[in-house]
Design an enzyme around this catalytic site. Structure first.
Site, PDB file in Angstrom:
ATOM      1  N   HIS A  28       0.743  -1.169  -0.034  1.00  0.00           N
ATOM      2  CA  HIS A  28       0.075  -0.041  -0.042  1.00  0.00           C
ATOM      3  C   HIS A  28       0.785   1.377  -0.032  1.00  0.00           C
ATOM      4  O   HIS A  28       0.650   2.184   0.798  1.00  0.00           O
ATOM      5  CB  HIS A  28      -1.083   0.131   1.024  1.00  0.00           C
ATOM      6  CG  HIS A  28      -0.849  -0.546   2.326  1.00  0.00           C
ATOM      7  ND1 HIS A  28       0.249   0.058   3.193  1.00  0.00           N
ATOM      8  CD2 HIS A  28      -1.389  -1.284   3.228  1.00  0.00           C
ATOM      9  CE1 HIS A  28       0.235  -0.522   4.385  1.00  0.00           C
ATOM     10  NE2 HIS A  28      -0.839  -1.619   4.577  1.00  0.00           N
ATOM     11  N   HIS A  82      -4.768 -10.109  13.978  1.00  0.00           N
ATOM     12  CA  HIS A  82      -4.894  -9.160  13.037  1.00  0.00           C
ATOM     13  C   HIS A  82      -5.692  -9.198  11.838  1.00  0.00           C
ATOM     14  O   HIS A  82      -5.440 -10.132  11.161  1.00  0.00           O
ATOM     15  CB  HIS A  82      -3.488  -8.402  12.966  1.00  0.00           C
ATOM     16  CG  HIS A  82      -3.513  -7.120  11.995  1.00  0.00           C
ATOM     17  ND1 HIS A  82      -4.301  -6.343  11.942  1.00  0.00           N
ATOM     18  CD2 HIS A  82      -2.198  -6.751  11.275  1.00  0.00           C
ATOM     19  CE1 HIS A  82      -3.933  -5.260  10.883  1.00  0.00           C
ATOM     20  NE2 HIS A  82      -2.862  -5.539  10.662  1.00  0.00           N
ATOM     21  N   GLU A  84      -6.015  -7.711   9.045  1.00  0.00           N
ATOM     22  CA  GLU A  84      -5.455  -7.137   7.609  1.00  0.00           C
ATOM     23  C   GLU A  84      -5.407  -8.124   6.940  1.00  0.00           C
ATOM     24  O   GLU A  84      -4.849  -9.295   7.252  1.00  0.00           O
ATOM     25  CB  GLU A  84      -4.325  -6.200   7.721  1.00  0.00           C
ATOM     26  CG  GLU A  84      -4.370  -5.327   6.430  1.00  0.00           C
ATOM     27  CD  GLU A  84      -3.242  -4.370   6.563  1.00  0.00           C
ATOM     28  OE1 GLU A  84      -2.599  -4.010   7.794  1.00  0.00           O
ATOM     29  OE2 GLU A  84      -3.240  -3.456   5.611  1.00  0.00           O
ATOM     30  N   ASP A  86      -3.102  -9.396   4.770  1.00  0.00           N
ATOM     31  CA  ASP A  86      -1.955 -10.264   4.479  1.00  0.00           C
ATOM     32  C   ASP A  86      -2.036 -11.305   5.742  1.00  0.00           C
ATOM     33  O   ASP A  86      -1.035 -12.252   5.375  1.00  0.00           O
ATOM     34  CB  ASP A  86      -0.966  -9.312   4.594  1.00  0.00           C
ATOM     35  CG  ASP A  86      -0.973  -8.389   5.598  1.00  0.00           C
ATOM     36  OD1 ASP A  86      -1.755  -7.769   6.107  1.00  0.00           O
ATOM     37  OD2 ASP A  86       0.173  -7.807   6.105  1.00  0.00           O
ATOM     38  N   HIS A 148      -1.398  -1.975  14.337  1.00  0.00           N
ATOM     39  CA  HIS A 148      -1.709  -0.576  13.873  1.00  0.00           C
ATOM     40  C   HIS A 148      -3.287  -0.466  13.502  1.00  0.00           C
ATOM     41  O   HIS A 148      -3.242   0.575  12.736  1.00  0.00           O
ATOM     42  CB  HIS A 148      -0.696  -0.383  12.840  1.00  0.00           C
ATOM     43  CG  HIS A 148      -0.780  -1.191  11.583  1.00  0.00           C
ATOM     44  ND1 HIS A 148      -1.128  -0.682  10.466  1.00  0.00           N
ATOM     45  CD2 HIS A 148      -0.894  -2.450  11.294  1.00  0.00           C
ATOM     46  CE1 HIS A 148      -1.303  -1.476   9.493  1.00  0.00           C
ATOM     47  NE2 HIS A 148      -0.978  -2.793   9.941  1.00  0.00           N
ATOM     48  N   ASP A 167       2.021  -7.347  13.731  1.00  0.00           N
ATOM     49  CA  ASP A 167       2.653  -6.632  12.949  1.00  0.00           C
ATOM     50  C   ASP A 167       3.929  -5.879  13.565  1.00  0.00           C
ATOM     51  O   ASP A 167       4.956  -5.504  13.228  1.00  0.00           O
ATOM     52  CB  ASP A 167       2.031  -5.200  12.309  1.00  0.00           C
ATOM     53  CG  ASP A 167       1.291  -6.032  10.932  1.00  0.00           C
ATOM     54  OD1 ASP A 167       1.540  -6.852  10.382  1.00  0.00           O
ATOM     55  OD2 ASP A 167       0.176  -5.218  10.555  1.00  0.00           O
ATOM     56  N   TYR A 195      10.200  -0.246   8.155  1.00  0.00           N
ATOM     57  CA  TYR A 195       8.899  -0.725   8.561  1.00  0.00           C
ATOM     58  C   TYR A 195       8.375   0.215   9.757  1.00  0.00           C
ATOM     59  O   TYR A 195       7.096   0.671   9.454  1.00  0.00           O
ATOM     60  CB  TYR A 195       8.928  -2.232   9.324  1.00  0.00           C
ATOM     61  CG  TYR A 195       7.670  -2.938   9.483  1.00  0.00           C
ATOM     62  CD1 TYR A 195       7.050  -3.661   8.397  1.00  0.00           C
ATOM     63  CD2 TYR A 195       7.013  -2.554  10.374  1.00  0.00           C
ATOM     64  CE1 TYR A 195       5.777  -4.048   8.427  1.00  0.00           C
ATOM     65  CE2 TYR A 195       5.636  -3.173  10.762  1.00  0.00           C
ATOM     66  CZ  TYR A 195       5.057  -3.927   9.473  1.00  0.00           C
ATOM     67  OH  TYR A 195       3.948  -4.475   9.698  1.00  0.00           O
ATOM     68  N   HIS A 228       5.834 -10.506  10.269  1.00  0.00           N
ATOM     69  CA  HIS A 228       6.547 -10.267   8.916  1.00  0.00           C
ATOM     70  C   HIS A 228       8.040 -10.449   9.214  1.00  0.00           C
ATOM     71  O   HIS A 228       8.506  -9.682  10.339  1.00  0.00           O
ATOM     72  CB  HIS A 228       6.382  -8.830   8.234  1.00  0.00           C
ATOM     73  CG  HIS A 228       5.107  -8.827   7.977  1.00  0.00           C
ATOM     74  ND1 HIS A 228       4.247  -9.162   6.722  1.00  0.00           N
ATOM     75  CD2 HIS A 228       4.103  -7.764   8.466  1.00  0.00           C
ATOM     76  CE1 HIS A 228       3.026  -8.680   6.742  1.00  0.00           C
ATOM     77  NE2 HIS A 228       2.945  -7.908   7.791  1.00  0.00           N
TER      78      HIS A 228
END
Ligand code: FEO
Length: 401
Positions: A28, A82, A84, A86, A148, A167, A195, A228
């Site tokens: 993004h 989380h 999101e 991914d 986040h 994250d 990051y 990640h």
């Protein structure tokens, strides 16, 4: 399943079963030059538990890694730290495939998963501080709202001292190595900073509060298992200390000069400002925006004290690359910066005022007068740019004392 993809042992009871994305270059808007990983973890407790899943195209890779340790159908619980995409993109298909007894998420996470996937089954909402039993082991949950996303949470496995941090403490780094002690410190520091700058910078205040909260919990973090990049096991305090420093955003003597140019006039001004900054004792980092990605600029700003932005005027507006970078940086809400605007123009010259407006909106403390030069800077204009660099450097010296 091919049998090619194997799980990686993290502890006696925890295995990494994620996926490596060697090709992703845009997250993004954030340039992920070294790819990424989507980390998922299997806990081999009485009730076998999967923590997070992976981006949808990588579902088979994750299921293959799980199958290298257990039959995926033996998974009893899934934890979604989380929502999101991914980390949850293949969750509906994994639920379908393994039919877990329960799926857990934070209160906000349960809502977010329902709104993303319109699931026809219940997601069990867990509260901050709540624990669940896996039979011979226990998991507890720490709400990390807005770190986040509103749904974000940590999961802690006390028996092995593993914090599944989603994250937080992550980095976008595809590698065959799974652990921090297998990767050079310089690379870890750079990608972790990148990051933080591109994802967490606008949330610096909640980061500081979370670090305090986690520090006050009765937990021993031996391993931080991120969503990640590498797993921290060598020295988890190191990444925690780095986060504490980055979140504080204390100014340094580094000055970032971000600019673009049409016919080299604004570039000449930038170079003269850079010379003045250097002469005044600042560390000048010139970033021409057709050579430097917006996320490179964000990374440099993480430990900078000044941001100077130069734009020519194009059709009464900012130059497009400058507008792009400023929009991105404004959203990241860097704090404690001083700065200045400059640029050349041919006719009406609106861009410098527009840069000023954005910098003021970002609460950058503007030093001296903005410099506008018609067409091509002469020696006097370049001397003015040099002086502007000296002035900013002097102010940085005062701020960093
Ligand atoms: Fe890695 Fe916020 O997802």
């Amino acid at each position: 399943m091919s049998g090619v993809f194997k799980a990686a042992r993290v502890t006696d009871h925890v295995y990494w079963v994620g996926a490596i994305d060697w090709s992703i270059r845009d997250f993004h808007g954030y340039l992920t030059s070294r790819g990424s990983t989507y980390n998922a973890y299997l806990i081999l407790a009485d009730k076998i538990t999967l923590v997070d899943t992976v981006k949808r195209p990588f579902r088979e890779e994750m299921l293959s890694r799980i199958a290298s340790v257990i039959d995926p159908g033996d998974i009893t619980y899934i934890i979604s730290n989380h929502s999101e995409m991914d980390h949850s993109g293949c969750l509906p298909e994994v639920i379908q495939a393994v039919k877990p007894e329960k799926v857990f998420a934070s209160v906000m996470g349960a809502n977010a998963l329902a709104e993303h996937f319109h699931l026809d089954r219940e997601i069990v909402a867990v509260k901050d501080g709540e624990s669940i039993s896996l039979g011979n082991m226990n998991l507890s949950f720490v709400e990390t709202r807005m770190l986040h996303w509103p749904d974000s949470m940590f999961t802690y496995l006390a028996e092995d001292g593993v914090l599944f941090s989603q994250d937080a403490f992550s980095m976008h780094l595809a590698s065959s190595e799974r652990f921090d002690d297998e990767i050079s410190d310089d690379l870890l520091n750079y990608e972790a900073a990148r990051y933080f700058a591109n994802i967490l910078l606008p949330l610096s205040t909640p980061v500081s509060k979370l670090l305090e909260k986690v520090g006050g919990l009765d937990i021993t973090m031996r391993i931080v298992a991120t969503d990640h990049g590498p797993i921290w096991r060598k020295d988890v305090n190191r990444i925690v200390e780095l986060y504490s420093r980055w979140a504080a955003q204390k100014p340094t003597k580094k000055a970032v000069v971000a600019y673009d140019t049409m016919w080299q006039s604004t570039a000449m001004m930038a170079r003269a400002i850079g010379e003045g900054l250097k002469a005044g004792g600042a560390d000048a980092k010139l970033m021409p925006l057709r050579a430097c990605h917006r996320s490179d600029v964000a990374t440099e700003i993480l430990d900078a004290g000044a941001l100077l932005v130069g734009s020519p005027t194009l059709n009464n507006n900012l130059f497009p690359t400058v507008a792009d970078a400023l929009t991105y940086l404004k959203g990241l809400k860097p704090r404690n910066l001083i700065g200045a605007a400059f640029g050349s123009y041919g006719w009406s010259g609106e861009a410098v005022g527009q840069v000023e407006d954005v910098l003021r909106g970002m609460k950058v403390d503007l030093i001296g007068e903005s410099i506008k030069v018609k067409y091509v800077p002469d020696d006097e204009a370049l001397a003015q740019c040099y002086s502007q660099g000296m002035l900013v450097a002097e102010k940085l010296r005062e701020l960093c004392q």
